[in-house]
Design a protein around this motif. Structure first.
Motif, PDB file in Angstrom:
ATOM      1  N   ALA A 137      -9.288  36.074 -11.010  1.00 49.92           N
ATOM      2  CA  ALA A 137      -8.608  35.133 -11.908  1.00 49.92           C
ATOM      3  C   ALA A 137      -7.186  35.576 -12.270  1.00 49.92           C
ATOM      4  O   ALA A 137      -6.390  34.782 -12.765  1.00 49.92           O
ATOM      5  CB  ALA A 137      -9.430  34.924 -13.179  1.00 49.92           C
ATOM      6  N   ALA A 138      -6.869  36.834 -12.004  1.00 49.06           N
ATOM      7  CA  ALA A 138      -5.511  37.316 -12.280  1.00 49.06           C
ATOM      8  C   ALA A 138      -4.787  37.679 -10.986  1.00 49.06           C
ATOM      9  O   ALA A 138      -3.714  38.288 -11.018  1.00 49.06           O
ATOM     10  CB  ALA A 138      -5.560  38.517 -13.224  1.00 49.06           C
ATOM     11  N   ASN A 146     -10.480  38.244 -19.413  1.00 53.70           N
ATOM     12  CA  ASN A 146      -9.685  37.449 -20.349  1.00 53.70           C
ATOM     13  C   ASN A 146     -10.568  36.270 -20.744  1.00 53.70           C
ATOM     14  O   ASN A 146     -10.765  35.351 -19.960  1.00 53.70           O
ATOM     15  CB  ASN A 146      -8.426  36.985 -19.613  1.00 53.70           C
ATOM     16  CG  ASN A 146      -7.402  36.366 -20.527  1.00 53.70           C
ATOM     17  OD1 ASN A 146      -7.386  36.617 -21.729  1.00 53.70           O
ATOM     18  ND2 ASN A 146      -6.541  35.533 -19.963  1.00 53.70           N
ATOM     19  N   ASP A 168     -10.934  40.884 -14.560  1.00 49.43           N
ATOM     20  CA  ASP A 168     -10.355  39.882 -15.455  1.00 49.43           C
ATOM     21  C   ASP A 168     -11.419  39.473 -16.468  1.00 49.43           C
ATOM     22  O   ASP A 168     -12.285  38.652 -16.185  1.00 49.43           O
ATOM     23  CB  ASP A 168      -9.851  38.661 -14.681  1.00 49.43           C
ATOM     24  CG  ASP A 168      -9.043  37.741 -15.607  1.00 49.43           C
ATOM     25  OD1 ASP A 168      -9.362  37.706 -16.809  1.00 49.43           O
ATOM     26  OD2 ASP A 168      -8.110  37.085 -15.132  1.00 49.43           O
ATOM     27  N   HIS A 182      -3.044  36.150  -9.022  1.00 53.64           N
ATOM     28  CA  HIS A 182      -1.718  35.538  -8.806  1.00 53.64           C
ATOM     29  C   HIS A 182      -0.646  36.262  -9.608  1.00 53.64           C
ATOM     30  O   HIS A 182       0.514  35.859  -9.592  1.00 53.64           O
ATOM     31  CB  HIS A 182      -1.748  34.050  -9.154  1.00 53.64           C
ATOM     32  CG  HIS A 182      -2.147  33.751 -10.574  1.00 53.64           C
ATOM     33  ND1 HIS A 182      -3.225  34.350 -11.197  1.00 53.64           N
ATOM     34  CD2 HIS A 182      -1.622  32.917 -11.495  1.00 53.64           C
ATOM     35  CE1 HIS A 182      -3.337  33.888 -12.425  1.00 53.64           C
ATOM     36  NE2 HIS A 182      -2.369  33.019 -12.636  1.00 53.64           N
ATOM     37  N   ARG A 183      -1.033  37.303 -10.344  1.00 56.13           N
ATOM     38  CA  ARG A 183      -0.070  38.066 -11.138  1.00 56.13           C
ATOM     39  C   ARG A 183       0.317  39.347 -10.393  1.00 56.13           C
ATOM     40  O   ARG A 183      -0.543  39.969  -9.766  1.00 56.13           O
ATOM     41  CB  ARG A 183      -0.679  38.428 -12.498  1.00 56.13           C
ATOM     42  CG  ARG A 183      -1.140  37.229 -13.308  1.00 56.13           C
ATOM     43  CD  ARG A 183       0.021  36.477 -13.892  1.00 56.13           C
ATOM     44  NE  ARG A 183      -0.422  35.349 -14.690  1.00 56.13           N
ATOM     45  CZ  ARG A 183       0.185  34.157 -14.674  1.00 56.13           C
ATOM     46  NH1 ARG A 183       1.219  33.959 -13.892  1.00 56.13           N
ATOM     47  NH2 ARG A 183      -0.249  33.188 -15.444  1.00 56.13           N
ATOM     48  N   ARG A 217     -17.065  35.381 -17.088  1.00 57.27           N
ATOM     49  CA  ARG A 217     -16.262  36.298 -16.258  1.00 57.27           C
ATOM     50  C   ARG A 217     -16.853  37.710 -16.217  1.00 57.27           C
ATOM     51  O   ARG A 217     -16.662  38.413 -15.227  1.00 57.27           O
ATOM     52  CB  ARG A 217     -14.815  36.330 -16.756  1.00 57.27           C
ATOM     53  CG  ARG A 217     -14.026  35.107 -16.300  1.00 57.27           C
ATOM     54  CD  ARG A 217     -12.574  35.211 -16.702  1.00 57.27           C
ATOM     55  NE  ARG A 217     -11.790  34.115 -16.149  1.00 57.27           N
ATOM     56  CZ  ARG A 217     -10.503  33.903 -16.432  1.00 57.27           C
ATOM     57  NH1 ARG A 217      -9.879  34.712 -17.275  1.00 57.27           N
ATOM     58  NH2 ARG A 217      -9.856  32.900 -15.881  1.00 57.27           N
ATOM     59  N   ARG A 239      -2.498  45.000 -21.602  1.00 61.17           N
ATOM     60  CA  ARG A 239      -1.237  44.319 -21.913  1.00 61.17           C
ATOM     61  C   ARG A 239      -0.579  44.838 -23.201  1.00 61.17           C
ATOM     62  O   ARG A 239       0.506  44.398 -23.552  1.00 61.17           O
ATOM     63  CB  ARG A 239      -1.440  42.805 -21.962  1.00 61.17           C
ATOM     64  CG  ARG A 239      -1.572  42.210 -20.568  1.00 61.17           C
ATOM     65  CD  ARG A 239      -1.520  40.710 -20.564  1.00 61.17           C
ATOM     66  NE  ARG A 239      -1.654  40.201 -19.207  1.00 61.17           N
ATOM     67  CZ  ARG A 239      -1.841  38.923 -18.907  1.00 61.17           C
ATOM     68  NH1 ARG A 239      -1.926  38.031 -19.890  1.00 61.17           N
ATOM     69  NH2 ARG A 239      -1.939  38.531 -17.658  1.00 61.17           N
ATOM     70  N   ARG A 244      -2.097  37.544 -24.343  1.00 62.91           N
ATOM     71  CA  ARG A 244      -0.773  38.072 -23.997  1.00 62.91           C
ATOM     72  C   ARG A 244      -0.131  38.593 -25.267  1.00 62.91           C
ATOM     73  O   ARG A 244      -0.440  38.090 -26.353  1.00 62.91           O
ATOM     74  CB  ARG A 244       0.129  36.946 -23.484  1.00 62.91           C
ATOM     75  CG  ARG A 244      -0.372  36.286 -22.241  1.00 62.91           C
ATOM     76  CD  ARG A 244       0.515  35.127 -21.885  1.00 62.91           C
ATOM     77  NE  ARG A 244       0.011  34.483 -20.676  1.00 62.91           N
ATOM     78  CZ  ARG A 244       0.598  33.486 -20.063  1.00 62.91           C
ATOM     79  NH1 ARG A 244       1.736  32.996 -20.545  1.00 62.91           N
ATOM     80  NH2 ARG A 244       0.092  32.970 -18.970  1.00 62.91           N
ATOM     81  N   HIS A 256      -7.455  42.938 -19.460  1.00 62.87           N
ATOM     82  CA  HIS A 256      -6.526  42.400 -20.469  1.00 62.87           C
ATOM     83  C   HIS A 256      -7.206  41.270 -21.231  1.00 62.87           C
ATOM     84  O   HIS A 256      -8.205  40.710 -20.772  1.00 62.87           O
ATOM     85  CB  HIS A 256      -5.224  41.895 -19.830  1.00 62.87           C
ATOM     86  CG  HIS A 256      -5.370  40.592 -19.107  1.00 62.87           C
ATOM     87  ND1 HIS A 256      -5.803  40.510 -17.799  1.00 62.87           N
ATOM     88  CD2 HIS A 256      -5.148  39.305 -19.500  1.00 62.87           C
ATOM     89  CE1 HIS A 256      -5.831  39.240 -17.420  1.00 62.87           C
ATOM     90  NE2 HIS A 256      -5.450  38.475 -18.432  1.00 62.87           N
TER      91      HIS A 256
END
Ligand code: 3PG
Ligand code: MG
Length: 408
Positions: free
Chosen positions: A155-156, A24, A22, A158-159, A39, A119, A65, A62
């Motif tokens: 950090a991602a 992002n 991650d 949960h996706r 990060r 993405r 968005r 990614h």
């Protein structure tokens, strides 16, 4: 034995690894320059491990968005990673087409490449299971070229997105070192926190926080809750206190009548466990002015907690063994209203507690105050951290567990 694989479980020497991270990152709105590389830095242990094994590492990440202003390619991310790693990370402006495939096929042991913003691939955000995602063009084109998939994107986590879960269904997969550390450290806090455990919420949002507070109290992850920032205002309003037009307006942007009903019920259930400010600092015509809750409403904005509240909250923290900070206590970007955040965060940093900090603004406050070294664990997660602290399962972790069973 962990329920998921880690890097130690694989023979990585000269192997090709698809590494989902991650990266992002916060960007400058005008220049699109990267503002903070935390990060990336936090994934360096994984990148270094892969270097030491002479692996061929294909980084997948990614940024933003589709449709958002910060949705850009990853050229700057590759450059920043190269600088931090001290080794070239070549940016490839393709995700899974010929350009990407040839770049992977031409890699030498020890090489790193970073593919473009994943993405940009429309299927990335489809709502699918790992098995369904595995049938995507992304996975079908890339997985035959690699030996392992490693996910280091806490950090991602949960996706359920394609590049985060799809590869786990078709190839041996492991958690990277950052994901492993986050899960280990935070896992102890949710399963077995040293008591008393105090959670502080602040910042400029409150509707999601209500449910989080109830969950962590129900689960006994938290024994006491301290509220500052907008959540504190919302809880006072729910008790029938009029905060004044400007403050009510700020609350109205987010809060619904149902939210206040939820807060009332929560306060009925847990009144003694929730600590609210007794005073505030408002932005009056003559700058910072302290005002008691009993003196409300005020025509001015409440931008920080007041001295009595700071002192009360310090006492609560002094009794604690575990403290979780989620959100600054006021508008800390403004020096006049930094006091609450500064005093509380410094108190936490110097207290003999296990301290955990998460979320972009909270971490930014910790860094501004120079307290990074004194916090026990700074999480890279925002949304994922919140879900994890509530005891919810993270799709990335579930996918890694299933993969371990499937490929053992
Ligand atoms: C984040 O920064 O929150 C993660 O990278 C996930 O991004 P998202 O919220 O756009 O899914
Ligand atoms: Mg997010």
């Amino acid at each position: 034995m962990k329920e998921y694989n880690t890097l130690d479980d694989f023979e990585l020497e000269e192997k090709t690894v698809l590494l989902r991270v991650d990266f992002n990152l916060p960007l400058d709105k005008e220049t699109f320059q990267i503002l903070d590389t935390t990060r990336i830095k936090r994934v360096l242990p994984t990148l270094k491990e892969l270097t030491s094994k002479n692996a061929k590492t294909v980084i997948i990440a990614h940024q933003g968005r589709q449709g958002s202003w910060d949705f850009i390619n990853l050229e700057k991310h590759a450059k920043a990673t190269s600088e931090l790693l001290g080794k070239t990370v070549k940016f490839v402006e393709d995700i899974y087409g010929d350009l990407a495939q040839n770049a992977i096929k031409n890699m030498q042991p020890g090489d790193f490449i970073m593919l473009d913003n994943v993405r940009k691939y429309d299927g990335e955000t489809d709502k699918k299971t790992p098995e369904e995602h595995a049938q995507s063009e992304l996975v079908q084109n890339l997985y035959p070229l690699a030996d392992y998939y490693v996910n280091d994107a806490f950090a991602a986590a949960h996706r359920k997105q394609c590049s985060l879960t799809g590869f786990t269904a078709v190839m041996p997969s492991a958690a990277g070192k950052l994901l492993e550390k986050e899960l280990e450290t935070l896992g102890k806090i949710i399963k077995n926190p040293e008591k008393p455990s105090v959670f502080l919420f602040g910042g400029a949002k409150f509707s999601d926080v209500i449910f989080t507070i109830e969950r962590v109290l129900d689960n006994k992850t938290a024994d006491k809750i301290i509220l500052t920032g907008l959540p504190a205002n919302a809880f006072l309003k729910a008790q029938g206190i009029n905060l004044g037009d400007k403050n009510e307006e700020m609350l109205a942007k987010e809060g619904t009548p149902e939210n206040y009903e939820e807060i009332k019920q929560l306060l009925q259930k847990y009144k003694d466990s929730i600590y609210l400010p007794v005073d505030f600092a408002e932005k009056s015509n003559t700058n910072r002015n302290e005002i008691e809750v009993s003196e409300l409403p005020t025509p001015y904005n409440l931008f920080d907690i007041g001295e009595k509240s700071i002192s009360n909250f310090k006492d609560v923290i002094s009794d604690a063994k575990t403290v979780f900070l989620s959100g600054p206590c006021g508008v800390f970007e403004n020096p006049e209203f930094m006091k609450g955040t500064e005093e509380i965060f410094k108190h936490v940093a110097s207290a003999p507690v296990f301290s955990i900090v998460g979320g972009g603004h909270t971490v930014a406050a910790v860094e501004k105050l120079g307290l990074q070294e004194k916090i026990s664990h700074i999480s890279t997660g925002g949304g994922s951290l919140e879900k994890f602290m509530m005891g919810e399962k993270l799709p990335v972790v579930e996918a890694l567990k299933a993969s371990k069973t499937k490929f053992s």
